[in-house]
Design an enzyme around this catalytic site. Structure first.
Site, PDB file in Angstrom:
ATOM      1  N   ASP A  81      18.139  23.210  53.138  1.00 61.89           N
ATOM      2  CA  ASP A  81      17.617  24.272  54.189  1.00 61.89           C
ATOM      3  C   ASP A  81      16.830  23.679  55.521  1.00 61.89           C
ATOM      4  O   ASP A  81      15.959  24.278  56.154  1.00 61.89           O
ATOM      5  CB  ASP A  81      16.613  25.152  53.603  1.00 61.89           C
TER       6      ASP A  81
ATOM      7  N   LYS B 185      20.996  22.437  58.987  1.00 64.22           N
ATOM      8  CA  LYS B 185      22.052  21.799  58.845  1.00 64.22           C
ATOM      9  C   LYS B 185      22.968  22.861  59.761  1.00 64.22           C
ATOM     10  O   LYS B 185      23.677  22.359  60.592  1.00 64.22           O
ATOM     11  CB  LYS B 185      22.856  21.361  57.721  1.00 64.22           C
TER      12      LYS B 185
ATOM     13  N   ALA C 265      24.864  27.099  48.959  1.00 66.83           N
ATOM     14  CA  ALA C 265      24.541  26.902  50.201  1.00 66.83           C
ATOM     15  C   ALA C 265      24.548  27.977  51.322  1.00 66.83           C
ATOM     16  O   ALA C 265      25.195  28.830  50.917  1.00 66.83           O
ATOM     17  CB  ALA C 265      25.624  25.821  51.074  1.00 66.83           C
ATOM     18  N   GLY C 266      23.661  27.952  52.055  1.00 65.22           N
ATOM     19  CA  GLY C 266      23.264  29.011  52.984  1.00 65.22           C
ATOM     20  C   GLY C 266      22.694  28.394  54.423  1.00 65.22           C
ATOM     21  O   GLY C 266      21.638  27.940  54.555  1.00 65.22           O
ATOM     22  N   HIS C 267      23.731  28.565  55.297  1.00 67.68           N
ATOM     23  CA  HIS C 267      23.549  27.770  56.480  1.00 67.68           C
ATOM     24  C   HIS C 267      23.624  29.071  57.650  1.00 67.68           C
ATOM     25  O   HIS C 267      24.584  29.574  57.641  1.00 67.68           O
ATOM     26  CB  HIS C 267      24.795  26.750  57.033  1.00 67.68           C
TER      27      HIS C 267
ATOM     28  N   GLN D 237      23.403  21.326  50.715  1.00 64.28           N
ATOM     29  CA  GLN D 237      22.192  20.887  50.197  1.00 64.28           C
ATOM     30  C   GLN D 237      21.719  19.687  50.761  1.00 64.28           C
ATOM     31  O   GLN D 237      21.361  19.442  52.090  1.00 64.28           O
ATOM     32  CB  GLN D 237      22.439  20.603  48.556  1.00 64.28           C
TER      33      GLN D 237
HETATM   34  P1  GDP Z   1      20.847  24.979  56.170  1.00 66.07           P
HETATM   35  O1  GDP Z   1      20.853  25.189  54.810  1.00 66.07           O
HETATM   36  O2  GDP Z   1      20.109  23.340  56.228  1.00 66.07           O
HETATM   37  O3  GDP Z   1      21.774  25.107  57.218  1.00 66.07           O
HETATM   38  O4  GDP Z   1      19.445  25.520  56.577  1.00 66.07           O
HETATM   39  P2  GDP Z   1      19.184  27.313  56.608  1.00 66.07           P
HETATM   40  O5  GDP Z   1      19.987  28.058  57.529  1.00 66.07           O
HETATM   41  O6  GDP Z   1      19.046  27.646  54.967  1.00 66.07           O
HETATM   42  O7  GDP Z   1      17.683  27.393  56.775  1.00 66.07           O
HETATM   43  C1  GDP Z   1      17.185  26.871  58.393  1.00 66.07           C
HETATM   44  C2  GDP Z   1      16.516  28.027  58.834  1.00 66.07           C
HETATM   45  O8  GDP Z   1      15.667  27.762  59.978  1.00 66.07           O
HETATM   46  C3  GDP Z   1      17.334  29.236  59.362  1.00 66.07           C
HETATM   47  O9  GDP Z   1      16.945  30.323  59.421  1.00 66.07           O
HETATM   48  C4  GDP Z   1      17.499  28.834  60.978  1.00 66.07           C
HETATM   49  O10 GDP Z   1      17.929  29.793  61.917  1.00 66.07           O
HETATM   50  C5  GDP Z   1      16.351  28.244  61.110  1.00 66.07           C
HETATM   51  N1  GDP Z   1      15.982  27.134  62.291  1.00 66.07           N
HETATM   52  C6  GDP Z   1      16.821  26.235  62.381  1.00 66.07           C
HETATM   53  N2  GDP Z   1      16.256  25.339  63.222  1.00 66.07           N
HETATM   54  C7  GDP Z   1      15.057  25.875  63.684  1.00 66.07           C
HETATM   55  C8  GDP Z   1      14.039  25.529  64.687  1.00 66.07           C
HETATM   56  O11 GDP Z   1      14.016  24.580  65.335  1.00 66.07           O
HETATM   57  N3  GDP Z   1      13.014  26.435  64.737  1.00 66.07           N
HETATM   58  C9  GDP Z   1      12.701  27.693  63.917  1.00 66.07           C
HETATM   59  N4  GDP Z   1      12.060  28.414  64.103  1.00 66.07           N
HETATM   60  N5  GDP Z   1      14.014  27.798  63.061  1.00 66.07           N
HETATM   61  C10 GDP Z   1      14.844  27.320  63.060  1.00 66.07           C
HETATM   62  P1  IMO Z   2      21.579  24.522  51.766  1.00 64.64           P
HETATM   63  O1  IMO Z   2      23.251  23.853  52.041  1.00 64.64           O
HETATM   64  C1  IMO Z   2      18.348  24.286  49.119  1.00 64.64           C
HETATM   65  C2  IMO Z   2      18.945  24.364  44.834  1.00 64.64           C
HETATM   66  C3  IMO Z   2      18.721  25.296  43.819  1.00 64.64           C
HETATM   67  C4  IMO Z   2      18.252  24.644  42.762  1.00 64.64           C
HETATM   68  C5  IMO Z   2      19.231  23.245  42.416  1.00 64.64           C
HETATM   69  C6  IMO Z   2      20.383  23.627  41.807  1.00 64.64           C
HETATM   70  O2  IMO Z   2      21.604  25.756  52.114  1.00 64.64           O
HETATM   71  O3  IMO Z   2      20.659  23.451  52.339  1.00 64.64           O
HETATM   72  P2  IMO Z   2      22.434  24.993  41.927  1.00 64.64           P
HETATM   73  O4  IMO Z   2      22.849  26.438  42.125  1.00 64.64           O
HETATM   74  O5  IMO Z   2      23.176  24.080  43.140  1.00 64.64           O
HETATM   75  O6  IMO Z   2      23.205  24.646  40.813  1.00 64.64           O
HETATM   76  O7  IMO Z   2      21.044  24.792  41.894  1.00 64.64           O
HETATM   77  O8  IMO Z   2      19.464  23.144  43.952  1.00 64.64           O
HETATM   78  N1  IMO Z   2      19.924  24.180  45.970  1.00 64.64           N
HETATM   79  C7  IMO Z   2      19.441  24.495  47.361  1.00 64.64           C
HETATM   80  N2  IMO Z   2      18.288  24.445  47.637  1.00 64.64           N
HETATM   81  N3  IMO Z   2      19.210  24.893  49.869  1.00 64.64           N
HETATM   82  C8  IMO Z   2      20.496  24.594  49.469  1.00 64.64           C
HETATM   83  O9  IMO Z   2      21.815  24.638  50.120  1.00 64.64           O
HETATM   84  C9  IMO Z   2      20.613  24.474  48.076  1.00 64.64           C
HETATM   85  N4  IMO Z   2      21.734  24.779  47.288  1.00 64.64           N
HETATM   86  C10 IMO Z   2      21.099  24.440  45.997  1.00 64.64           C
HETATM   87  O10 IMO Z   2      17.684  26.064  44.536  1.00 64.64           O
HETATM   88  O11 IMO Z   2      17.187  23.919  42.871  1.00 64.64           O
HETATM   89 MG    MG Z   3      20.294  26.673  53.539  1.00 64.86          MG
END
Ligand code: GDP
Ligand code: IMO
Ligand code: MG
Length: 433
Positions: free
Chosen positions: A15, A18, A41-43, A223
Site C-alpha cells: 500500500d 504503487k 492487492a488493491g492499487h 504487495q
Molecule cells: P498500492 O497498493 O501500493 O497501490 O497503494 P494503495 O492504493 O493500496 O494505497 C495508497 C493510497 O494512498 C491510495 O489511496 C492512493 O490514492 C494514496 N496516495 C498515493 N500517493 C499519495 C500521496 O502522495 N499523497 C496522498 N495523500 N495519498 C497518496
Molecule cells: P498491495 O498490492 C498490504 C497482507 C495481508 C496479510 C498478508 C497475507 O495493495 O500493496 P494474503 O491474503 O496475501 O494471504 O495475506 O499480506 N497483504 C497486503 N497488505 N497490501 C497488499 O497488497 C496486501 N496483500 C496482502 O494483509 O497480512
Molecule cells: Mg494496496
C-alpha cells in the site's frame, strides 16, 4: 541512463502507492505486466477526481493503447477478474484487445477462499491476518503440483473433469463433514474458461516481442518486499515473491531484461494484518497519520497500522531488490507535524541491530532507534518541484535518502497523477527519455 524496462515494487509492507506511480509512469511504456499476487492487492489510482481501484489488472490499464499483462506468477480468481473488467467497462475503460492473461497462471477456486478462512480460524492467536481471498491455498496447490491452470480450463474437458474431481475430494478430506459436489464446480470453471479465452496468451512471448520491437515494459509488483514469502517477515507474509526475483519467474523474462528497479516507499510506514512493525505508533499520532493518510485497506477496508519511516526496512529492500531509486509517496500526510522521526536501528535484548533480522523473535520488545527532525508547516500537497518544498521537508528527504542508501527519484505529494515531483537528473528521468 538510457531508456529501459523497469520494475516498480513495494519497499515496505504494501500500500505504498504503487498504483499511482505505475499509472503516472505508464505513458512511457508499451506494456505493463503484473508478476505475482492476486486480488489481495488493491492499487488505487485517481484521475482528475475519479477513483479507480485495481486488484488483478495492471495499473497501466487507464492509458489506452498500453497492453496489460497478468503473468503466470499471479493467482487468478476468475470471478474477481470478471468483476474488475465489468467495473472498468462501466467507467469507460475497455480492456478487450489489450488485456493478456497467462495460460500458465493458476486459478483460485471458491474452495480456496474457504480454506483460507478455515486456516486462519485454526491458527487462532497465530493468525496471519490474510485478505481471505484464497491466495495462500491457491499457491499451496500450485507448489503441491495439483493446481488448475488457465490453460487447463481451455483444454481437454475430460482431463479437466478429472482434475476438478480430485481437487474437490482432497478438499472434502481436509474439511470435516464437507461434501462439496465436483460437477457444478466443473460446469462453473468451464464457463470461466470460455469468458477468459479471448484474453489468454503466451505472455512471455508477448513481452519478448515487445522488447524485440524496441519498446519497453514496466513490471508491476503487488504487495511488497517485507511481505515476500522468502524475504519478508515470515510467516506474516503473502505467498509469493513480491520482490524483484518474482519478475523473472512470474512472467518468463530473463534477469537481463530488467534495466532498473524503482522501490515505492511511503514517507512513513503502514501495515495491514498481523506481524511485526517495529516503528508502530499508537494513540493520537497513529490516528492522525491514519486519518490524514486515509490509511484503510483498498481491498478489505481494514484500518492500517501506522508508524514512522523505518530506514532499516528500506535499506534492506534496497539490498534485496537492487533498488536504483525510491518513489517516496504521501509526503503531504506529514504536513503540519511539529517533528518527524526516522528509525535507523533497533535496540534488542542482545544488542543493537541495523540489519533486518530473519528471526522475528529478535524484534519482540525491540526498541527503534530514532532520529528526530523538524516538521514543516507550509503544505507540500500538490507541489511539483523539489525546490518549492519547505526546507524542512527537503532536509527530511535528504536524511531519509542517506539513511536508506537510495536516492528519491520521485516524490509524491498527493494522490493525483499530477501531484508528483520527478527529480531532475535522477535515475527515473533517464529511464523516461
Ligand atoms: P498500492 O497498493 O501500493 O497501490 O497503494 P494503495 O492504493 O493500496 O494505497 C495508497 C493510497 O494512498 C491510495 O489511496 C492512493 O490514492 C494514496 N496516495 C498515493 N500517493 C499519495 C500521496 O502522495 N499523497 C496522498 N495523500 N495519498 C497518496
Ligand atoms: P498491495 O498490492 C498490504 C497482507 C495481508 C496479510 C498478508 C497475507 O495493495 O500493496 P494474503 O491474503 O496475501 O494471504 O495475506 O499480506 N497483504 C497486503 N497488505 N497490501 C497488499 O497488497 C496486501 N496483500 C496482502 O494483509 O497480512
Ligand atoms: Mg494496496
Amino acid at each position: 541512463m538510457a531508456k529501459t524496462n523497469i520494475a516498480v515494487l513495494g519497499a515496505q509492507w504494501g500500500d505504498e502507492g504503487k498504483g499511482k506511480i505505475v499509472d503516472m509512469l505508464t505513458p512511457h511504456f508499451a506494456t505493463v505486466a503484473r508478476y505475482q499476487g492476486g486480488h489481495n492487492a488493491g492499487h488505487t489510482v485517481y484521475v482528475q477526481g475519479t477513483k479507480f481501484v485495481l486488484h488483478l489488472i495492471p495499473s497501466g490499464i487507464l492509458h489506452p493503447g498500453v497492453s496489460c499483462v497478468i503473468g503466470n506468477g499471479v493467482v487468478i480468481d476468475p470471478q474477481a477478474l470478471f468483476k474488475e473488467v465489468d467495473e472498468l467497462a462501466r467507467m469507460g475503460v475497455d480492456v478487450d484487445g489489450r488485456l493478456l492473461v497467462s495460460e500458465k497462471a493458476h486459478v483460485i477456486l471458491p474452495y480456496h477462499r474457504e480454506l483460507d478462512v478455515l486456516s486462519e480460524a485454526r491458527r487462532g492467536e497465530r493468525r496471519i491476518g490474510t485478505t481471505s481471498r484464497g491466495i495462500g491455498p491457491a499457491y499451496e496447490d500450485k507448489i503441491g503440483r495439483r493446481g488448475i491452470r488457465i490453460c487447463d480450463l481451455l483444454g481437454d474437458r475430460d482431463a479437466l473433469a478429472e482434475e476438478v474431481r480430485e481437487n474437490v475430494s482432497a478438499r472434502n478430506r481436509m474439511i470435516l463433514d464437507s461434501t462439496l459436489d465436483w460437477k457444478p464446480l466443473f460446469d462453473q470453471v468451464v464457463a470461466f474458461g470460455e469468458r477468459m479465452r479471448p484474453w489468454v496468451a503466451d505472455v512471455s512471448l508477448h513481452i519478448a516481442q515487445t522488447m524485440k520491437n524496441g519498446k519497453h515494459v514496466l513490471f508491476e509488483g503487488a504487495q511488497a518486499t517485507l511481505l515476500d514469502i522468502d524475504h519478508g517477515t515470515y510467516p506474516f507474509v503473502t505467498s509469493s515473491n513480491a520482490s524483484v526475483g518474482g519478475v523473472c519467474t512470474g512472467l518468463g523474462v530473463p534477469p537481463k531484461a530488467i534495466g532498473g528497479v524503482l522501490g515505492v516507499a511511503k514517507a512513513y510506514t503502514t501495515r495491514v494484518g498481523e506481524g511485526p512493525l517495529p516503528t508502530e505508533l499508537s494513540g493520537e499520532l497513529a490516528d492522525r497519520l491514519r486519518e490524514s493518510g486515509q490509511e484503510y485497506g483498498a481491498s478489505t477496508g481494514r484500518p492500517r497500522r501506522c508508524g514512522w519511516y523505518d530506514a532499516v526496512v528500506v535499506r534492506y529492500s534496497a539490498r534485496i531488490n537492487g533498488l536504483d531509486g525510491i518513489a517516496l509517496t504521501k509526503l503531504d500526510v506529514l504536513d503540519g507535524l511539529p517533528e518527524i522521526k526516522l528509525c535507523t536501528g533497533y535496540k534488542t535484548a542482545t544488542g543493537t541491530i541495523t540489519e533486518f533480522p530473519a528471526d522475528l523473535r529478535l524484534l519482540v520488545g525491540a526498541e527503534p532507534i530514532y532520529e528526530t527532525l523538524p516538521g514543516w508547516s507550509a503544505p507540500t500537497k500538490g507541489v511539483t518541484d523539489f525546490d518549492q518544498l519547505p526546507v524542512e521537508a527537503q532536509q527530511y528527504i535528504r536524511r531519509l535518502e542517506d539513511a536508506s542508501g537510495v536516492a528519491c527519484a520521485i516524490i509524491s505529494t498527493g494522490s493525483d497523477r499530477m501531484e508528483t515531483i520527478v527529480r531532475k537528473d535522477s535515475i527515473v528521468s533517464g529511464w523516461l527519455d
